[in-house]
Write a protein that holds these residues in place. Sequence first.
Motif, PDB file in Angstrom:
ATOM      1  N   UNK A   1       0.864  -1.186   0.000  1.00 24.28           N
ATOM      2  CA  UNK A   1       0.000   0.000   0.000  1.00 24.28           C
ATOM      3  C   UNK A   1       0.896   1.229   0.000  1.00 24.28           C
ATOM      4  N   UNK A   2       0.640   2.148  -0.883  1.00 27.65           N
ATOM      5  CA  UNK A   2       1.400   3.406  -0.881  1.00 27.65           C
ATOM      6  C   UNK A   2       0.418   4.546  -0.653  1.00 27.65           C
ATOM      7  N   UNK A   3       0.641   5.337   0.356  1.00 28.83           N
ATOM      8  CA  UNK A   3      -0.257   6.455   0.658  1.00 28.83           C
ATOM      9  C   UNK A   3       0.473   7.754   0.379  1.00 28.83           C
TER      10      UNK A   3
END
Length: 168
Positions: free
Chosen positions: A164-166
Amino acid sequence: MNTDMESLLSRRSVRSFTEEQIADEDLLLILEAGRLAPNGKNQETWHFTALQDPQKLRALDELVVGPNNSFFYHAPTLILVSIQLGSAYEKEDTACALTNMMQAAHALGLGSVWCNRINNNHDIDTQLSDYGIPEGYRVTGTLAVGHVKGDYPPRRKPKEGTITIIRA
Ligand SMILES: Cc1cc2nc3c(=O)[nH]c(=O)nc-3n(C[C@H](O)[C@H](O)[C@H](O)COP(=O)(O)O)c2cc1C
């Protein structure tokens, strides 16, 4: 891609080894990579035992998995990582040391695999006095190292959905 990165991404577990022993200088580099691994509070509560004596390797197999079997795939070198009893970061330090040594072996063109038998069997701990494990330490992981027999395994396809990249 830079060669360090390429090496990092292409390492695989190797489970088939030739009988040829690894070079002494390669063994020392692999051990150096192990003891320079990150570790909790830099306490270095570890010890590295490189087992290369064929008789002792056979005896260890016999002790752990019985006759005609090898938990380290008959590799010519088995590195035992032991950690001081009571160390707060036993599992983490073991994993860091083994990972560094696996990557070092790969960078040197050798094969390796983490072999997880001794640390799952507390009965065996008490029978390792002949294997260079310091008093008050217990084996927490082992690494088989050798020359790869056959083809090196292809790069692994990682499981999907594990990142997951935020971003803002
Ligand atoms: C904690 C741990 C324990 C492992 N134990 C064993 C083992 O006992 N025997 C074995 O053949 N491989 C063992 N492996 C290797 C894994 O099976 C291997 O890393 C995984 O299948 C991914 O494949 P790769 O290393 O080729 O990328 C172990 C790996 C880790 C991290």
